[in-house]
Design an enzyme around this catalytic site. Structure first.
Site, short mmCIF file in Angstrom:
data_model
loop_
_atom_site.label_atom_id
_atom_site.label_comp_id
_atom_site.label_asym_id
_atom_site.label_seq_id
_atom_site.Cartn_x
_atom_site.Cartn_y
_atom_site.Cartn_z
N GLU A 42 -22.92 -45.47 89.18
CA GLU A 42 -23.49 -44.12 89.05
C GLU A 42 -24.79 -44.22 88.27
O GLU A 42 -24.80 -44.69 87.14
CB GLU A 42 -22.45 -43.26 88.31
CG GLU A 42 -22.92 -41.87 87.96
CD GLU A 42 -21.90 -41.16 87.05
OE1 GLU A 42 -20.68 -41.39 87.19
OE2 GLU A 42 -22.36 -40.39 86.19
N ARG A 46 -31.09 -39.25 83.93
CA ARG A 46 -31.49 -39.03 82.53
C ARG A 46 -32.83 -39.68 82.24
O ARG A 46 -33.28 -39.69 81.10
CB ARG A 46 -30.45 -39.63 81.59
CG ARG A 46 -29.15 -38.91 81.64
CD ARG A 46 -28.19 -39.44 80.61
NE ARG A 46 -26.85 -39.01 80.97
CZ ARG A 46 -25.76 -39.43 80.37
NH1 ARG A 46 -25.83 -40.28 79.37
NH2 ARG A 46 -24.59 -39.00 80.76
N LYS A 129 -14.20 -35.07 87.34
CA LYS A 129 -14.46 -35.96 86.21
C LYS A 129 -13.93 -35.25 84.96
O LYS A 129 -14.24 -34.07 84.76
CB LYS A 129 -15.97 -36.16 86.12
CG LYS A 129 -16.49 -36.76 84.85
CD LYS A 129 -18.00 -36.99 84.99
CE LYS A 129 -18.62 -37.43 83.68
NZ LYS A 129 -19.94 -38.03 83.86
C1 3PG Z 1 -21.58 -40.08 81.52
O1 3PG Z 1 -22.60 -39.53 81.79
O2 3PG Z 1 -20.64 -40.08 82.31
C2 3PG Z 1 -21.41 -40.68 80.19
O3 3PG Z 1 -22.57 -40.79 79.47
C3 3PG Z 1 -20.69 -41.97 80.18
O4 3PG Z 1 -20.05 -41.92 79.00
P1 3PG Z 1 -20.09 -43.14 78.00
O5 3PG Z 1 -21.54 -43.49 77.79
O6 3PG Z 1 -19.45 -42.60 76.74
O7 3PG Z 1 -19.30 -44.24 78.62
#
Ligand code: 3PG
Length: 209
Positions: A42, A46, A129
């Protein structure tokens, strides 16, 4: 629609979440993830180059690449146009969900409450999710919704670490877990692709073992 997501995850039950700092790291990152056994990745919206990264990774081959952190209809449209094989969001936006559904692209919105889950089910989805999974209660929280919502399946993401992932994966309603620990922006910035390969391989092994 979920059947398509199943084929994206393809038995590995792991969704590496990437925030790719520079587009030139996209192809080696895809190679490292593939070498580690990941079947999907994914790419979060960002960074200003997220769309380009998606296109590069989709053209490069390797894991099926989806878009993450899709917050608006406009981003959903851009993600679909860039070739995203699936779209993930931290929350639920009905119009963005419809945009993906119309394009035939599996969409996994984020939910944190039973009400949000009901909204997603009403929109015709059955996979969501759980975000942010660990601060919300971790694997213990997920055991609860399984009773009133037997049709729902979850991709818990957010704060999950290698040591907590197996607890989530042991829950039958969990399709896969997502997380950035396998390939952080730091790994990619340093060119530590072998670190990504190793962490991915370990996660895939635990998720299938
Ligand atoms: C996301 O966007 O799904 C999260 O930033 C992933 O979460 P994590 O960085 O805490 O693993």
């Amino acid at each position: 629609m979920t059947g398509v997501l199943d084929s994206v995850v393809s038995g590995t039950r792991i969704v590496p979440v990437l925030t790719v700092p520079r587009p030139e790291t996209a192809a080696p990152a895809a190679d490292a993830l593939a070498a580690g056994g990941a079947r999907c990745a994914e790419v979060t919206f960002r960074t200003p180059d997220a769309e380009r990264v998606l296109k590069v990774m989709a053209a490069h081959g390797g894991p099926a690449v989806g878009a993450g952190t899709v917050l608006t209809v406009e981003q959903a449209e851009r993600a679909v146009a860039a070739g995203a094989r699936f779209v993930v969001s931290p929350g639920f936006d009905g119009e963005a969900v419809r945009t993906c559904a119309r394009a035939g692209v599996p969409v996994v919105p984020g939910v944190g409450t039973a009400t949000e889950l009901m909204r997603a089910l009403r929109a015709g989805l059955d996979t969501v999710k759980l975000f942010r999974a660990e601060p919300l209660g971790g694997a213990a929280l997920l055991r609860a919704p399984a009773a009133p919502f037997p049709q729902a399946r979850f991709v818990p993401t957010g704060g999950i670490a290698p040591r907590t992932a197996p607890g989530h994966l042991a829950i039958p309603a969990v399709l896969a877990v997502g997380g950035s620990w396998m390939s952080t922006a730091g790994h990619l910035d340093r060119g530590d692709y072998d670190g990504t390969r190793r962490l991915t391989a370990r996660a895939v092994e635990r998720s299938t073992g």
